[in-house]
Scaffold this motif. Structure first.
Motif, mmCIF file in Angstrom:
data_model
loop_
_atom_site.group_PDB
_atom_site.id
_atom_site.type_symbol
_atom_site.label_atom_id
_atom_site.label_comp_id
_atom_site.label_asym_id
_atom_site.label_seq_id
_atom_site.Cartn_x
_atom_site.Cartn_y
_atom_site.Cartn_z
ATOM 1 N N LYS A 143 0.784 -1.229 0.000
ATOM 2 C CA LYS A 143 0.000 0.000 0.000
ATOM 3 C C LYS A 143 0.819 1.282 0.000
ATOM 4 C CE LYS A 143 -3.436 -2.416 2.720
ATOM 5 N NZ LYS A 143 -3.975 -2.603 4.041
ATOM 6 N N HIS A 144 2.080 1.239 0.453
ATOM 7 C CA HIS A 144 2.826 2.473 0.678
ATOM 8 C C HIS A 144 3.838 2.805 -0.405
ATOM 9 C CE1 HIS A 144 1.030 2.859 4.612
ATOM 10 N NE2 HIS A 144 1.314 1.598 4.839
ATOM 11 N N ASP A 177 7.604 -2.407 2.223
ATOM 12 C CA ASP A 177 6.440 -1.526 2.155
ATOM 13 C C ASP A 177 5.972 -1.126 3.555
ATOM 14 O OD1 ASP A 177 4.193 -0.327 0.562
ATOM 15 O OD2 ASP A 177 3.041 -1.710 1.801
ATOM 16 N N GLY A 192 5.830 2.645 5.239
ATOM 17 C CA GLY A 192 4.623 3.161 5.869
ATOM 18 C C GLY A 192 4.862 3.645 7.288
ATOM 19 N N GLN A 222 7.709 8.130 2.661
ATOM 20 C CA GLN A 222 6.329 7.708 2.433
ATOM 21 C C GLN A 222 5.631 8.728 1.542
ATOM 22 O OE1 GLN A 222 4.059 7.417 6.009
ATOM 23 N NE2 GLN A 222 2.319 6.479 5.040
#
Length: 76
Positions: A25-26, A49, A53, A75
């Motif tokens: 996700k990051h 990742d 984050g 980030q």
């Protein structure tokens, strides 16, 4: 011959058994692909990742090639 699956056929790779691209996700796809081309597994990319984050500047991973220290991007 008609397709036997209800959805699109996706390639399955042995390194994708526990982590998928959707779990990351990051980092941007370009960053994810860079680490994949360098030979990191999906599980290692997920750790990278997660560290991005959390805002960590560096990360040390134990890989099959030994210990690797990475300087991480900020980030997004």
């Amino acid at each position: 011959m008609p397709k036997m699956t209800s959805g699109p056929a996706r390639a399955w790779h042995p390194g994708m058994t526990t982590v998928s691209k959707e779990d990351i996700k990051h980092m941007r796809p370009k960053q994810r692909n860079k680490y994949r081309r360098l030979g990191f597994t999906w599980a290692e990319i997920k750790k990278i990742d997660r560290a991005i984050g959390q805002g960590q500047p560096t990360l040390t991973l134990k890989t099959s090639a030994g210990q690797v220290t990475l300087s991480l991007p900020p980030q997004r």
